[in-house]
Design an enzyme around this catalytic site. Structure first.
Site, short mmCIF file in Angstrom:
data_model
loop_
_atom_site.label_atom_id
_atom_site.label_comp_id
_atom_site.label_asym_id
_atom_site.label_seq_id
_atom_site.Cartn_x
_atom_site.Cartn_y
_atom_site.Cartn_z
N THR A 107 0.83 -1.20 0.00
CA THR A 107 0.00 0.00 0.00
C THR A 107 0.87 1.26 0.00
O THR A 107 0.55 2.26 -0.66
CB THR A 107 -0.92 0.00 1.24
OG1 THR A 107 -1.73 -1.16 1.18
CG2 THR A 107 -1.78 1.24 1.30
N CYS B 255 -15.97 -2.28 9.74
CA CYS B 255 -16.64 -1.04 10.16
C CYS B 255 -16.93 -0.18 8.92
O CYS B 255 -16.06 0.02 8.07
CB CYS B 255 -15.74 -0.28 11.12
SG CYS B 255 -16.29 1.41 11.45
N CYS C 49 -19.64 -2.63 14.01
CA CYS C 49 -18.91 -2.48 15.26
C CYS C 49 -19.68 -3.08 16.43
O CYS C 49 -19.10 -3.60 17.37
CB CYS C 49 -18.61 -1.01 15.53
SG CYS C 49 -17.25 -0.38 14.52
N CYS D 247 -15.33 2.77 14.14
CA CYS D 247 -16.11 3.87 14.70
C CYS D 247 -16.74 3.52 16.05
O CYS D 247 -17.02 4.40 16.86
CB CYS D 247 -17.21 4.30 13.72
SG CYS D 247 -18.65 3.19 13.66
N HIS E 233 1.98 2.09 -3.41
CA HIS E 233 0.93 2.79 -4.18
C HIS E 233 0.91 4.28 -3.82
O HIS E 233 0.77 5.14 -4.68
CB HIS E 233 -0.45 2.20 -3.88
CG HIS E 233 -0.67 0.83 -4.41
ND1 HIS E 233 -0.79 0.55 -5.74
CD2 HIS E 233 -0.76 -0.37 -3.77
CE1 HIS E 233 -0.98 -0.75 -5.91
NE2 HIS E 233 -0.96 -1.33 -4.73
N ILE F 68 2.37 -11.41 2.57
CA ILE F 68 1.19 -12.00 3.22
C ILE F 68 0.96 -13.43 2.72
O ILE F 68 0.60 -14.32 3.47
CB ILE F 68 -0.06 -11.11 3.00
CG1 ILE F 68 0.21 -9.71 3.56
CG2 ILE F 68 -1.27 -11.72 3.70
CD1 ILE F 68 -0.92 -8.72 3.35
N CYS G 185 -21.37 1.68 14.53
CA CYS G 185 -22.18 1.15 13.42
C CYS G 185 -22.59 -0.30 13.69
O CYS G 185 -22.12 -0.94 14.64
CB CYS G 185 -21.41 1.26 12.10
SG CYS G 185 -20.01 0.14 11.94
N ILE H 248 -11.63 -11.06 2.54
CA ILE H 248 -10.86 -10.83 3.77
C ILE H 248 -10.36 -9.39 3.81
O ILE H 248 -9.71 -8.92 2.87
CB ILE H 248 -9.64 -11.78 3.85
CG1 ILE H 248 -10.08 -13.23 3.73
CG2 ILE H 248 -8.87 -11.53 5.16
CD1 ILE H 248 -10.92 -13.76 4.86
#
Lengths: 353, 353, 353, 353
Positions: free
Chosen positions: A49, A116, A108, A102, A52, A184, A105, A296
């Site tokens: 990430t 979330c 959560c 959060c 990117h 991973i 929600c 996932i």
């Protein structure tokens, strides 16, 4: 205990503007609120990430709001705690769940905080850990057991992705195909192995990564360019195909091949993120097959963390072959370059001075 | 291939009358029906159930109908197949699921044949494997992969009990207490270990069995006579108690202790058979705790067999420490004596001539 | 009881050649083997699959081997049983699971016979029920409880598809979107309703089918051509999206829309068969969402049948609104025409003379 | 909106001393912290637990620390919120989860807060709702949808117990025995019915409660004193026994009978609390049977609350037959008397002035 006094400013690797690149800057140390913790970063590791974000690709342009500090894989020592914080103390050696849910929600409130609806990811949506200090909500802190090798502390985030993926369904006694052996993918091989997977097929075009897959416990190494690959897997599984597909690449052709390898009634857990829509033969890949597919995202909070800790501490799962490079934070350019060229698997950036 | 011609009569260890003891007899070789298989027994192993039958205790008196041939753990070579049999051939080296399910009841028709309402157990309710030949319905035959050590062939039945017990719920990354280290308890330690259990507490009064538990992979050995046992387990689990209880003893005090060790929200899988009703503090052991309890009977047909095969063949689970003795079939008296005295764990009886 | 003597020949609706159309023929009554049952067909119903076979489309050309007798949804009275058959008697009123599983593969031996690798479907791969008599393996027979309305007997196959789809995950208290209201979509609405679904959104372009959806228990009827559809569902679910997607259409745009409506962490069960690969935004539809997707094939053997029976018999689930037409078997051309034009939902063909 | 100004003192029904009885007192209105909410109680309902506290039985003596205010089933209007509270506003009509979980233990951090090791129950371990005002942590507040009948607001706690019990395993299409038809048993009948249970056997000695069971949706009413009860259930389930046991009584003989009625491979969910250890034939009740047993404590936070809301609001589950009496709070003596004599099921105490 004696900790260094907290300075006013710190060195941070920033994404300063909406353009390619990052740069080291001197910035204020973050203030913490009553339920926050300030961590002195020891080590941060680099995720795809971050690459990117560095390159400022289409995804980054849509999601990232510079200026800010990236970095979401780290470990460090707690330097200060807010006045309502319980259970975390100055001096604790910690990592953290950087998905800040959060808390309000539906997800959560029903055991699915990892999806979330209003999640903010530190290091993506707010300041992260490529800096001397990082601010973290106390409830997201994970205290690292002293029995965990210190080097593995920053790897709980990607290792947790692997644990979440592998353990999203039965694994003991199951044959497994792992498509894509980035960090991973490699971790998922180690997890599957430690959890009793029967036979693990690692499918990866890069020879260096296949070697790593072997070290992590893969039983059979396969190059997707091999025209006989599918026949080999079928032969090695009595013609059934594999019980479990762990898709770690996000590549359309790997996804399609993975589903072809999956047996009738099998389970596919998809973690790799395709960069655009994928054409998939849903009828044969999934529906007639009676397959179960799990998307996932992140790590279960905090079941995955407990599992990850136990596998490393109690069952000796060894992440070290995946750590191919160690560099100081200010050599981030070199790190990005190594990742880009496929020469590195996981790079640890040393932050502590 | 050349197999011995099948004789008219054979040697069999019989339970001849409704009284203690067993004896070797010359009896007719069984005839097989169109869907049956005749197996030339190679090795049979002795189960605690056989000891009950030998001693003709209360349970045996209520269940067993002499004269008949006991023995339900075995492996051997297929000597003949009925004319409708498919997929099993003369010369195959096999074991078998000795629970013969009816095929017609609700359980059989909905994936729960292991708790068939009308099950007949070969070696308990009908002739078994303590003989040169045994008749088995073809659908109950399990072909042994040549990669499986030959000595383990007769152990799929009790090893399968352990696999069924351990894998009746999540095990990877979980702390586990095993109460009772007879052969199935020992096997369950090996299975839990192979499947990523975090830390395994073996609880067993017999020191020899505790040593075996260590060899099979237990992390902590505990004697139930130790007054600090419960505190030790609590300390070693951060005060939580264990995630999983595998109850293998059937002893009331072990059951009660096991539940005290189980954490809030934990899982208990009960395989050991108490000989009479047990007084249990359901409120605290189970209800307030929000525990999940699984009664375990036999092996799932045939998920458990696939898992057992994979764990031995692909993950190298080693059953050999549990095999403490090997004797020819006609020294069964000695075998019963060794078991009775707690000197033996699993005894293999050699049947082939 | 007195049954008609079984004649030598019978009337059958055949697929005579590899070309469009079907025709009535006089053919021999099938012989039955020792484990088979011969059923005098009372009623057969027409499935979308039969329409594919009738029109001889691409799928049919690849799968179907004429000459043979189609028809896989039926009920009737047992006219003869093979000499090894137990538990089924002449005179029983029955339907049947037409997926004939091999009984030997991994799936068949581990509780997944509905995805048998070597399945043969009667009415697709072998002679089916569009005839006076049909031969069925006894183990595939389902005896119809006399409390089940006789008209529903032939509908256990498609109703079972719906039951399997709906109950492949939690449904009580869940919001549900059903995309596609053909007969199985309609049945799935009735099942979801009977099983405590919170609010059911039926999404279907055909107004007649939407009316049927209302009758079956849908709470909200939506036309996919409505530009506000997605907003309406979001508004009605507090912005969450639906907990459960039941995809019954196989249409790419419906599949994509269904996934957009699915909440983070939701469950999608896919039964509709797309006729070609589908482009799907896996990242957003599935992976980031942490969704669980179930491919649905057939009916679980025989859990689904027990559930279907209970829902109709004990909870009064009413299938009758879906039965829009009844015709004698020899008016099959008319039936195909009605289905093709979307004028009919489920058509019962009366076979008994 | 205009709410009454909050007074300094309020009327409260207290447990003043470690002795039988309760009494009305004038006490200070509680102060709230930054993350708390103050609720003006509208209605509170009386639970069997309150009767134990009233009578000061053995359990109460061990657990309760007077002086304090009991009462844990209630609804009311938010009168004030702490300054860090988000998502709850003055004027909201609410109920609350009175199990206040610690938020830090293994259970709280892994989706099992309902079995928090350090739970405090408001109304048991700290001041509860038998008063004009009650202080609740904001995260425990459940906002009541206006579509929920106002009278049902205080019943989410016991109704949630029932929802948790019934939905702890599959229920659609399952036969069910409910042992004990107090309020939670009655609610569980309504839930099972709404969620597609096949046939519900209500087992209860009290004729009035059996009548209520009928109104809530039980199919068969049985008196445990009936010597043929077990045979009747077996006959009505084709000799199988029931798929699901919901044990709501806590009585040893009901528990034992319930397990005898449970089919091989069935599921038992135990909520009723036995007052002392129970002698149970574990071998036959549970182990040979391959049963799954769930201990049930509280409500899942907050999955159960969502399910409960959906069943009442969207599927019209009607709790009103269970409300047999309404009394003002200061007639608590009468309420306790009615409950004690078995004349009442659920009593609502009106608190608002």
């Amino acid at each position: 205990m004696t900790l260094q006094p907290i300075p006013k400013t710190m060195r941070a690797l920033m994404k300063p503007t909406a353009a390619p690149g990052m740069e080291m800057r001197e910035v204020p140390v973050p203030h913490i609120g009553a339920t926050d913790v300030l961590v002195a970063v020891d080590t941060a590791s680099v995720c795809g990430t971050d690459l990117h974000i560095f390159h400022w690709d289409e995804w980054a342009q849509a999601r990232i709001k510079p200026p800010y500090i990236p970095g979401h894989e780290f470990c460090g020592t707690v330097a200060a705690v807010g006045n309502l914080v319980q259970g975390v103390s100055v001096g604790d050696f910690v990592s953290a769940e950087m998905h800040v849910a959060c808390g309000h929600c539906l997800q959560c409130r029903s055991g699915q905080a990892h999806v979330c609806q209003f999640v903010k990811i530190l290091g993506v949506d707010a300041d992260g850990a490529f800096a001397n200090y990082v601010r973290i909500p106390a409830s997201n802190i994970w205290k690292l057991d002293p029995a965990i090798p210190r080097d593995f502390g920053s790897l709980f985030d990607p290792f947790g992705n692997a644990v979440h993926t592998v353990l999203s369904g039965p694994i003991a006694g199951q044959t497994v195909a792992v498509t894509g052996c980035g960090p991973i993918g490699l971790f998922s091989i180690a997890v599957a192995r430690a959890c009793g997977a029967a036979r693990i097929f690692a499918i990866e075009p890069n020879a260096t990564r296949r070697d790593l897959a072997k070290q992590l416990g893969a039983d059979v190494l396969l190059n997707p360019s091999n025209a006989n690959l599918e026949q080999q897997v079928m032969d090695a599984t009595h013609g059934n195909g594999v019980d479990v597909l762990l898709e770690m690449s996000g590549h359309p052709s790997a996804i399609r091949q993975g589903f072809r390898l999956l047996r009738m009634g099998g389970r596919a857990s998809l973690l790799g993120i395709p960069s655009r829509p994928v054409e998939l033969d849903l009828a044969n890949a999934l529906i007639f097959k009676g397959a179960t597919v799990h998307g996932i995202n992140g790590r279960k909070m905090y079941e995955t963390w407990y599992q990850a800790e136990a596998l490393i501490r109690d069952r000796g799962v060894d992440l070290s072959p995946v750590i191919t490079h160690r560099l100081p934070l200010d050599r981030f350019d070199e790190a990005m370059h190594l990742l880009e060229n496929g020469e590195a698997s996981k790079i640890l950036l040393t932050v502590r001075q």
